[in-house]
Design a protein around this motif. Structure first.
Motif, PDB file in Angstrom:
ATOM      1  N   UNK A  49       5.076  -8.586   8.011  1.00  0.00           N
ATOM      2  CA  UNK A  49       5.382  -8.020   6.701  1.00  0.00           C
ATOM      3  C   UNK A  49       6.868  -8.228   6.374  1.00  0.00           C
ATOM      4  N   UNK A  50       7.235  -8.368   5.097  1.00  0.00           N
ATOM      5  CA  UNK A  50       6.374  -8.120   3.926  1.00  0.00           C
ATOM      6  C   UNK A  50       5.576  -9.337   3.455  1.00  0.00           C
ATOM      7  N   UNK A  51       5.963 -10.574   3.883  1.00  0.00           N
ATOM      8  CA  UNK A  51       5.225 -11.747   3.399  1.00  0.00           C
ATOM      9  C   UNK A  51       3.759 -11.663   3.799  1.00  0.00           C
ATOM     10  N   UNK A  52       3.478 -11.335   5.039  1.00  0.00           N
ATOM     11  CA  UNK A  52       2.094 -11.262   5.499  1.00  0.00           C
ATOM     12  C   UNK A  52       1.291 -10.287   4.645  1.00  0.00           C
ATOM     13  N   UNK A  53       1.870  -9.152   4.363  1.00  0.00           N
ATOM     14  CA  UNK A  53       1.165  -8.133   3.585  1.00  0.00           C
ATOM     15  C   UNK A  53       0.874  -8.620   2.171  1.00  0.00           C
ATOM     16  N   UNK A  73       9.769 -18.334  13.307  1.00  0.00           N
ATOM     17  CA  UNK A  73      10.978 -19.086  12.983  1.00  0.00           C
ATOM     18  C   UNK A  73      11.738 -19.507  14.239  1.00  0.00           C
ATOM     19  N   UNK A  74      11.943 -18.586  15.162  1.00  0.00           N
ATOM     20  CA  UNK A  74      12.695 -18.913  16.368  1.00  0.00           C
ATOM     21  C   UNK A  74      11.929 -19.856  17.279  1.00  0.00           C
ATOM     22  N   UNK A 109       6.110 -25.432   6.577  1.00  0.00           N
ATOM     23  CA  UNK A 109       4.751 -24.956   6.360  1.00  0.00           C
ATOM     24  C   UNK A 109       4.400 -23.789   7.276  1.00  0.00           C
ATOM     25  N   UNK A 110       4.572 -23.989   8.581  1.00  0.00           N
ATOM     26  CA  UNK A 110       4.102 -22.979   9.526  1.00  0.00           C
ATOM     27  C   UNK A 110       4.914 -21.685   9.461  1.00  0.00           C
ATOM     28  N   UNK A 133       0.661 -17.460   6.002  1.00  0.00           N
ATOM     29  CA  UNK A 133       0.258 -16.084   6.289  1.00  0.00           C
ATOM     30  C   UNK A 133       0.220 -15.772   7.783  1.00  0.00           C
ATOM     31  N   UNK A 134      -0.405 -16.620   8.563  1.00  0.00           N
ATOM     32  CA  UNK A 134      -0.720 -16.277   9.950  1.00  0.00           C
ATOM     33  C   UNK A 134       0.515 -16.190  10.832  1.00  0.00           C
ATOM     34  N   UNK A 135       1.583 -16.898  10.495  1.00  0.00           N
ATOM     35  CA  UNK A 135       2.766 -16.923  11.347  1.00  0.00           C
ATOM     36  C   UNK A 135       3.914 -16.100  10.759  1.00  0.00           C
ATOM     37  N   UNK A 136       3.571 -14.990  10.120  1.00  0.00           N
ATOM     38  CA  UNK A 136       4.588 -14.137   9.523  1.00  0.00           C
ATOM     39  C   UNK A 136       4.259 -12.673   9.714  1.00  0.00           C
TER      40      UNK A 136
END
Length: 405
Positions: free
Chosen positions: A93-97, A68-69, A83-84, A88-91
């Motif tokens: 946890x918890x979203x990535x998980x 984000x930053x 989008x980015x 998945x790849x640019x996050x």
């Protein structure tokens, strides 16, 4: 022979020349030898040693994947930013998980094994078409066609609707380069918007007629986990885009790069022809030698040090996978191609919790595609001029013309 220190001293990720795009490895070697933790003009760090990258991939407490930053000043309030920062790849946890668990559930070994017959049939059809013409562009006519069909099948995209997928993927990933031109940003934003419009309709159709959640990734993402945890609509849509991008570009590059390397190293081609059982280790060596994805990124969220260099909180780090995979401290004769190399713990699929969720599928596609092409056309060779992709982050070809007869 020691690399030229001037290559390391003058390196600027935002000012890359044609020689670098053609062959970045002399620069990577110079950086590894002279400035392995290179401080760039913007205060970020560029890292080229295998051990440093391996540590950073594993240490998610200090090194964050959240963008984000980093991406706000790069993209502004745009479809590319949305989008980015949702994929998945640019996050972290918890979203990535949550997303990874849903995707991984549809990419279990049994599900991937079930794809093999269809993949063999697809490759066979493509090879028949190549044989009929006697010449082919290894990218357009072969390497790029395979992952598009595989990901299209995973998401249940009707065959007649797959035409725009590759163009959307190239435009979106092209905007991930260190420097994004206004034209590239316009193409990338338009591709995200068009892809989202398409996916809204596809998701509506799938909600009405769900597929088998064990093999249909889109159905699995829609239905969520048995405990009721589900993705929001934006999370669902953007991670469908991510699946195409991650599965298409890197696998296309793996197949194209591997077949090009076998032309460049005829001794290794002869060895693989004589010992076809080496195809598994050959795929790992292609991934190491010409890593499909050359650059990764992290942000330090706490003060630390890397290679003796102090790293302040908030520092951005570029992880040079292409350089790390040729690190002589890790690999014997790293600039030589060895299709039987073992061990070969490369970082082409990153590492730690963010290790590529689709790596088993990518390896399967590579083994089947390259193995079948080599068996069918053992004497294939170049005809015309190969065209590199002209990108720093992803290394591959736009065009690779060959003769097969």
């Amino acid at each position: 022979m020691t690399a030229d220190p001037a290559l390391a001293e003058g390196f600027d990720l935002r000012r890359l020349d044609a020689a670098f795009y053609a062959d970045p490895f002399p620069v990577y070697r110079a950086l590894r030898e002279h400035q392995p933790v290179k401080r760039l003009a913007d205060g970020s760090l560029f890292l080229t040693r295998w051990a440093d990258l391996d540590r950073i991939y594993r240490d998610t407490r200090i090194f964050s994947s959240d963008k984000h930053k980093e991406f706000r000043p790069k993209y502004g309030a745009s479809p590319l930013y949305e989008h980015h920062t949702t994929s998945l790849v640019f996050n972290d946890p918890p979203l990535h998980t949550r997303v990874r668990r849903l995707i991984a559930g549809a990419l279990m070994p049994r599900a991937i094994a079930a794809m093999e017959p269809g993949l063999h049939a697809l490759v066979g059809r493509l090879l028949d078409a190549v044989a009929e013409r006697g010449e082919a562009d290894l990218i357009e006519d072969f390497a790029a066609a395979i992952p598009i069909e595989v990901i299209g099948n995973l998401l249940g995209v009707p065959v007649e609707e797959r035409g725009p997928l590759r163009g959307w993927s190239l435009a979106i990933l092209g905007a991930l380069e260190p420097v994004v031109t206004p034209e590239a940003a316009t193409r990338g934003n338009a591709a995200v918007s068009d892809f989202l419009d398409y996916l809204r309709g596809l998701v509506a159709r799938r909600r009405a007629r769900p597929g088998d959640a064990a093999t249909d990734v889109l159905t699995r993402l829609i239905e969520g986990e048995a405990d009721g945890e589900r993705l929001t609509e934006p999370e669902l849509l953007h991670n469908c885009i991510f699946l195409l991008n991650a599965g298409h570009e890197t696998t296309t590059n793996l197949i194209g790069n591997g077949l090009e390397l076998l032309m460049r190293f005829p001794d290794q081609r002869a060895r693989l022809l004589a010992e076809p059982g080496l195809i598994g280790t050959a795929i790992e060596e292609f991934l190491r030698y010409e890593s499909s994805n050359q650059l990764g990124n992290r942000r330090a969220v706490a003060g630390t040090e890397v290679g003796g260099v102090a790293v302040a909180p908030g520092t951005l780090l570029t992880l040079c996978i292409g350089a790390a995979n040729r690190d002589p401290a890790r690999f014997e004769n790293p600039d030589g191609l060895d299709v039987g190399r073992q061990p070969n713990r490369h970082l082409a699929f990153a590492g730690g919790p963010h290790m590529c969720a689709g790596m088993t599928l990518a390896r399967l596609e590579g083994r089947i595609a390259i193995g079948a092409f080599l068996r069918r056309f053992p004497g294939y060779g170049p005809v015309g001029e190969a065209v590199r992709g002209g990108r720093a982050r992803f290394r591959g070809f736009l065009s690779l013309p060959v003769r097969v007869a």
